[in-house]
Write a protein that holds these residues in place. Structure first.
Motif, PDB file in Angstrom:
ATOM      1  N   GLU A   1       0.813  -1.218   0.000  1.00  0.00           N
ATOM      2  CA  GLU A   1       0.000   0.000   0.000  1.00  0.00           C
ATOM      3  C   GLU A   1       0.851   1.275   0.000  1.00  0.00           C
ATOM      4  OE1 GLU A   1      -2.712   2.400  -0.645  1.00  0.00           O
ATOM      5  OE2 GLU A   1      -3.012   0.263  -0.973  1.00  0.00           O
ATOM      6  N   ARG A   2       1.932   1.247   0.787  1.00  0.00           N
ATOM      7  CA  ARG A   2       2.779   2.442   0.868  1.00  0.00           C
ATOM      8  C   ARG A   2       3.438   2.731  -0.480  1.00  0.00           C
ATOM      9  NH1 ARG A   2       8.281   2.916   4.400  1.00  0.00           N
ATOM     10  NH2 ARG A   2       8.651   5.148   4.134  1.00  0.00           N
TER      11      ARG A   2
ATOM     12  N   ARG B   1       1.304   6.488  -6.985  1.00  0.00           N
ATOM     13  CA  ARG B   1       0.164   7.300  -7.423  1.00  0.00           C
ATOM     14  C   ARG B   1       0.518   8.778  -7.422  1.00  0.00           C
ATOM     15  NH1 ARG B   1      -3.166   3.248  -5.088  1.00  0.00           N
ATOM     16  NH2 ARG B   1      -3.124   4.204  -3.024  1.00  0.00           N
TER      17      ARG B   1
ATOM     18  N   ASN C   1       2.406   1.713  -3.488  1.00  0.00           N
ATOM     19  CA  ASN C   1       1.393   2.113  -4.466  1.00  0.00           C
ATOM     20  C   ASN C   1       0.957   3.558  -4.266  1.00  0.00           C
ATOM     21  OD1 ASN C   1       1.414  -0.250  -5.850  1.00  0.00           O
ATOM     22  ND2 ASN C   1      -0.300  -1.161  -4.742  1.00  0.00           N
ATOM     23  N   LYS C   2       0.890   3.985  -3.005  1.00  0.00           N
ATOM     24  CA  LYS C   2       0.486   5.360  -2.723  1.00  0.00           C
ATOM     25  C   LYS C   2       1.524   6.337  -3.283  1.00  0.00           C
ATOM     26  CE  LYS C   2      -0.694   8.409   1.066  1.00  0.00           C
ATOM     27  NZ  LYS C   2      -0.452   8.665   2.474  1.00  0.00           N
TER      28      LYS C   2
END
Lengths: 260, 173
Positions: free
Chosen positions: A84-85, A91, A87-88
């Motif tokens: 998640e980190r 983004r 991918n964030k």
């Protein structure tokens, strides 16, 4: 003696082995793990410019973010390529890239993959944004210098005005018009066109004369490209000033002669 | 089997079956009916060249002292040994086209749609699977053959012996 022991680390939960000088990105490619990267090319040194290949590395209690194209893993590293980190962060990077180059298909499709809204919340100043395609990844600069040995292009200006250019933004003697920079550009920011007997690369302020084929008279390469081939091939063959299709015809005729 | 593609010029009819077979082999589907609809169009690495009185297929000669290998700045063009075909590693290629300009036979080209250098790889995948290259398999008249160099030499020796024998016979008559 030089240390040649391979490095054992964890890549997305499975054990991976890297050669002593191998980067995380290279290992991931080998194992079929997809890490997006725009400024990476096997033929040149890694530069870590586009930042899209960021991954998370855990070492004991420490966790940090590194670029996979540069980072050489150490024994016992735990690398995660898509949590998640990570991918964030990707983004945010894509949002920034999208703000600068909204028209580049590759960036748009990557943004789509990561669920980034097409309208970026970042605003750009100056000329960037309108028709800008260059992300200043420097692949063209590295290919020109490291592979072709020509050093015809480099970076100009600083900060938001940074750009790829020839020295003094004029035609340079060092360019041979081979088009390797155009070929490797991930965002089609550079263009090459053969118009009216000249090879024109408008983004690089270049327009150079081309050579006419001694067979059919068609322009097929720049004079400097032929010069380069002559230089690389000390025993250059006699068809060097012919276009490929005339070379085929010449060989065909030679084969025909042999038949008679 | 390590071999070479031998062209028998006097057998070629110019039907271009080899050109089609080459492109189909390089297509994604590897089936003609689907390959023709593919975009970008699958490339070919062989040319049927028409002369005034004859036609002949031309493809990479896999030169022993290959100029394309010599000029390639990234070693994207490579070969295992002297009898193996010259292959291209697309990941290393920077598209400088020095190989295109160095090739004396004009059989390496840049495909702008595919964004890649195209040359004959002697269908290395097919050959390692025990098949012959696609162009050879498609040739209806046997103008293209895939043979080991030793076999080509042996054939030439036999053909030469035959001419000696025949000329001796005619002298006796």
């Amino acid at each position: 003696m030089k240390e040649t022991k391979n490095i054992i680390f964890t890549l997305d939960g499975r054990e991976a082995e890297a050669r002593p000088d191998e980067t995380v990105l290279s290992v991931a490619k080998r194992l079929g793990v997809d890490i997006p990267a725009l400024c990476h090319h096997q033929a040149v040194t890694s530069y870590g410019a586009c930042r899209l290949c960021v991954v998370e590395v855990k070492k004991g209690k420490r966790t940090r973010i590194v670029t996979a194209c540069i980072y050489i893993p150490a024994d016992g590293d735990v690398v995660e390529t898509g949590n998640e980190r990570v991918n964030k962060l990707r983004r945010i990077i894509l949002e920034l890239l999208l703000a600068r180059c909204p028209e580049v298909d590759l960036i748009r499709s990557l943004a789509g993959q990561y669920g980034v809204d097409a309208s970026s919340r970042f605003r750009v100043s100056g000329s960037a944004g309108a028709g800008e395609r260059c992300i200043i990844c420097g692949l063209c600069v590295r290919v020109c210098a490291e592979v072709m040995g020509q050093h015809a292009i480099g970076y100009a200006n600083r900060g938001g005005k940074r750009m790829i250019a020839t020295p003094f933004e004029t035609q340079t003697e060092d360019c041979i018009g081979c088009g390797a920079c155009v070929f490797v550009c991930p965002t089609n920011a550079l263009h090459l066109e053969d118009i009216g007997g000249k090879r024109v690369m408008k983004e690089l302020y270049t327009s150079m004369p081309m050579m006419k084929c001694t067979g059919c008279g068609r322009e097929f390469a720049t004079e400097k490209q032929i010069e380069k081939v002559r230089h690389c091939l000390p025993a250059a063959h006699d068809k060097i000033a012919m276009c490929p299709s005339c070379r085929r015809a010449a060989f065909r005729d030679a084969a025909g002669q042999a038949l008679i | 089997m390590k071999g070479i593609i031998v062209v028998k010029v006097d057998r070629c009819l110019g039907c271009k079956s080899c050109e089609i077979a080459c492109a189909v082999e390089r297509s994604r589907s590897k089936v003609l009916s689907e390959a023709i609809h593919e975009h970008p169009a699958p490339p070919k690495g062989i040319w049927v060249e028409k002369g005034n009185t004859f036609v002949t297929p031309l493809q990479c000669r896999q030169c022993e002292d290959a100029p394309c290998l010599t000029v390639c700045p990234t070693h994207a063009l490579h070969r295992d040994d002297r009898q193996s075909p010259v292959l291209i590693d697309g990941g290393l290629c920077v598209g400088c086209q020095l190989c295109v300009l160095a090739c004396p036979f004009g059989v390496i080209r840049m495909d702008d749609d595919l964004h890649a250098i195209i040359k004959c790889d002697q269908c290395s995948q097919r050959v390692s699977d025990g098949e012959t290259p696609a162009c050879v398999a498609s040739c209806l008249t046997g103008a293209l053959e895939f043979k080991r160099i030793e076999d080509v030499l042996q054939e030439k020796k036999e053909a030469y012996l035959l001419t000696i024998e025949r000329s001796a016979e005619t002298r006796e008559l």
